[in-house]
Scaffold this motif. Structure first.
Motif, PDB file in Angstrom:
ATOM      1  N   THR A 148       0.825  -1.211   0.000  1.00 29.52           N
ATOM      2  CA  THR A 148       0.000   0.000   0.000  1.00 29.52           C
ATOM      3  C   THR A 148       0.856   1.256   0.000  1.00 29.52           C
ATOM      4  O   THR A 148       0.572   2.230  -0.704  1.00 29.52           O
ATOM      5  CB  THR A 148      -0.924   0.010   1.227  1.00 29.52           C
ATOM      6  N   HIS A 149       1.942   1.234   0.777  1.00 28.31           N
ATOM      7  CA  HIS A 149       2.808   2.411   0.844  1.00 28.31           C
ATOM      8  C   HIS A 149       3.526   2.636  -0.486  1.00 28.31           C
ATOM      9  O   HIS A 149       3.719   3.787  -0.894  1.00 28.31           O
ATOM     10  CB  HIS A 149       3.825   2.245   1.975  1.00 28.31           C
ATOM     11  N   THR A 203       5.098  16.562  -3.299  1.00 30.54           N
ATOM     12  CA  THR A 203       4.727  17.153  -2.012  1.00 30.54           C
ATOM     13  C   THR A 203       4.970  18.650  -2.087  1.00 30.54           C
ATOM     14  O   THR A 203       5.594  19.159  -3.015  1.00 30.54           O
ATOM     15  CB  THR A 203       5.576  16.568  -0.865  1.00 30.54           C
ATOM     16  N   GLU A 231       2.274   1.862  -3.389  1.00 34.61           N
ATOM     17  CA  GLU A 231       1.239   2.404  -4.272  1.00 34.61           C
ATOM     18  C   GLU A 231       1.015   3.883  -3.981  1.00 34.61           C
ATOM     19  O   GLU A 231       0.819   4.689  -4.899  1.00 34.61           O
ATOM     20  CB  GLU A 231      -0.053   1.619  -4.096  1.00 34.61           C
ATOM     21  N   GLN A 232       1.039   4.268  -2.711  1.00 36.71           N
ATOM     22  CA  GLN A 232       0.898   5.673  -2.343  1.00 36.71           C
ATOM     23  C   GLN A 232       2.019   6.499  -2.944  1.00 36.71           C
ATOM     24  O   GLN A 232       1.784   7.563  -3.534  1.00 36.71           O
ATOM     25  CB  GLN A 232       0.928   5.823  -0.821  1.00 36.71           C
ATOM     26  N   SER A 233       3.241   6.029  -2.828  1.00 33.63           N
ATOM     27  CA  SER A 233       4.395   6.766  -3.349  1.00 33.63           C
ATOM     28  C   SER A 233       4.329   6.918  -4.861  1.00 33.63           C
ATOM     29  O   SER A 233       4.733   7.942  -5.410  1.00 33.63           O
ATOM     30  CB  SER A 233       5.696   6.071  -2.940  1.00 33.63           C
ATOM     31  N   THR A 285       0.031  14.583  -7.315  1.00 32.33           N
ATOM     32  CA  THR A 285       0.435  13.768  -8.470  1.00 32.33           C
ATOM     33  C   THR A 285       1.579  14.386  -9.268  1.00 32.33           C
ATOM     34  O   THR A 285       2.180  13.716 -10.101  1.00 32.33           O
ATOM     35  CB  THR A 285      -0.750  13.563  -9.428  1.00 32.33           C
ATOM     36  N   ALA A 337       1.478   6.873  -6.698  1.00 34.40           N
ATOM     37  CA  ALA A 337       0.323   7.682  -7.088  1.00 34.40           C
ATOM     38  C   ALA A 337       0.486   9.148  -6.720  1.00 34.40           C
ATOM     39  O   ALA A 337       0.017  10.032  -7.445  1.00 34.40           O
ATOM     40  CB  ALA A 337      -0.949   7.132  -6.437  1.00 34.40           C
ATOM     41  N   TYR A 338       1.172   9.405  -5.609  1.00 32.51           N
ATOM     42  CA  TYR A 338       1.299  10.784  -5.125  1.00 32.51           C
ATOM     43  C   TYR A 338       2.762  11.123  -4.859  1.00 32.51           C
ATOM     44  O   TYR A 338       3.192  11.258  -3.705  1.00 32.51           O
ATOM     45  CB  TYR A 338       0.475  10.972  -3.846  1.00 32.51           C
TER      46      TYR A 338
END
Length: 392
Positions: free
Chosen positions: A18-19, A29, A21-23, A282, A25-26
């Motif tokens: 999950t982490h 910063t 996938e987060q990195s 993104t 997708a997004y």
């Protein structure tokens, strides 16, 4: 320290995936603010040549010199005199050094349907870009806007893009940096994937590295707003560089009356906020639209009134977190840089003081209690200001 759970990691076996996938997708910063042009200038292809950039700068300089002194600037836009002095100097220097940061040769609405002429204008546009590059005056961002697939003739759109790119590379020997293509009126999500596939094919045909050709989509209809989401970015393999708001087509799609087709209409605020929500984190840049007006005469009142209206709209965009917009006439360059420079200079010292106080773990004074998220936002604002002001 005594704890109850012996092995918390066993309770979240999917965390690592999950982490990741987060990195993916997004990736962006607030701390990773990079240079973004403050505007995109659209010039109809039949009116574009190697002298366009210089001509726009000269006309804007002339208007500034004749119609807007430093004292005028302070009174008209409610600035402190010292700030107005700094803004005026920076605007004059900018118009002399780099009047246009981002240029689009327009083959869509600003150009119209010219079946027997478009190929010739494509060739002349490529020649003009090569001349600008050779002279060191090609804007840092540049490209073209092709016709929409929604018009039912994607072949014309791709022929123009192909001819333009091929012509530039033939004349220059390579594709100069900063290229981007604008893809308008995206009424169907599938058009985005189809266009991305075409860019990949063009890269292979032109011998360009994979991922070289990126594009910006235009958000110009309520249909488009409905399918915006972060998954869109990943589905396009990183080719989506930006999303630009089209105020007039969008307000028309909302059935607003003509006199309400304006950037600060609540319907436009809604669309902009959806764009922010869909693309936050993104790395996709966001741009607002344009003012569809130019001075009706050289009368000082007329020119200043247009600048006052344009500055108000730009301030509205900036307050909503849209740091880029469209400019359609040389007069817009003056009001664009006035608004942008005033926006960044007016809060710069305050933000710098509060960030320093946070870093030094002391109170900022004035009863301010800054949260970490606010400090990160102020640091990003300072970075954005340095890039916009040319002090980075």
């Amino acid at each position: 320290m005594r704890v109850t759970l012996a092995d918390p990691s066993a309770l979240i076996p999917g965390f690592e995936q999950t982490h990741r996938e987060q990195s993916a997708a997004y990736p962006a910063t607030a701390a990773t603010v990079g240079w973004q042009p403050v505007h995109t200038v659209y010039v109809p292809a039949d009116r574009f040549d190697a002298g366009t950039v210089a001509a726009w700068g000269e006309e804007a300089q002339d208007l500034l010199g004749r119609h807007l002194s430093r004292k005028d600037l302070a009174r008209l836009f409610e600035m402190h005199e010292q700030t107005a002095k700094a803004v005026h100097e920076k605007v004059a220097a900018k118009l002399d050094r780099e009047p246009i940061e981002d240029l689009r040769v327009d083959f869509e609405d600003g150009y119209g349907l010219r079946p027997g002429e478009e190929d010739g204008h494509v060739a002349r546009a490529a020649e003009a870009v090569a001349a600008l590059h050779a002279g060191g005056t090609l804007p840092r961002r540049w490209g073209l806007r092709v016709k929409s697939f929604a018009d039912g003739d994607p072949v014309r759109s791709l022929r123009t893009l192909d001819g333009f790119l091929t012509g530039v590379i033939d004349r220059v020997g390579h594709l100069p940096g900063g290229f981007v293509v604008t893809f308008p009126k995206v009424l169907m999500r599938a058009y985005l994937g189809q266009f991305a596939d075409c860019l990949e094919a063009l890269e292979r045909g032109l011998g360009l590295a994979g991922g070289t050709l990126r594009f910006e989509m235009q958000v110009e209809a309520t249909q488009t707003v409905r399918f915006l989401d972060a998954g869109l970015v990943a589905s396009l393999g990183g080719r989506l560089a930006a999303a630009h708001f089209g105020v007039f087509d969008y307000t028309a799609s909302c059935s607003l009356p003509p006199h309400e087709q304006r950037l600060d209409h609540p319907a436009c605020d809604h669309a902009r906020h959806v764009m922010q929500t869909a693309f936050a984190g993104t790395g996709v840049e966001l741009s607002d639209g344009s003012l569809a007006a130019s001075p009706a005469s050289d009368d000082r009142y007329v020119v200043r009134n247009l600048w006052w209206r344009h500055v108000a709209l730009i301030r509205h965009s900036l307050s909503h977190g849209f740091y880029q917009g469209w400019d359609m006439h040389p007069s817009h360059l003056v009001s664009r840089y006035v608004a942008v420079y005033h926006f960044h200079l007016s809060r710069y010292e305050e933000y710098a003081r509060r960030v320093r106080a946070w870093e030094e773990q002391r109170e900022a004074g004035g009863g301010v209690m800054d949260e970490p998220a606010t400090v990160r936002t102020m640091a990003a604002a300072l970075r954005r200001a340095d890039l916009a002001l040319g002090t980075a």
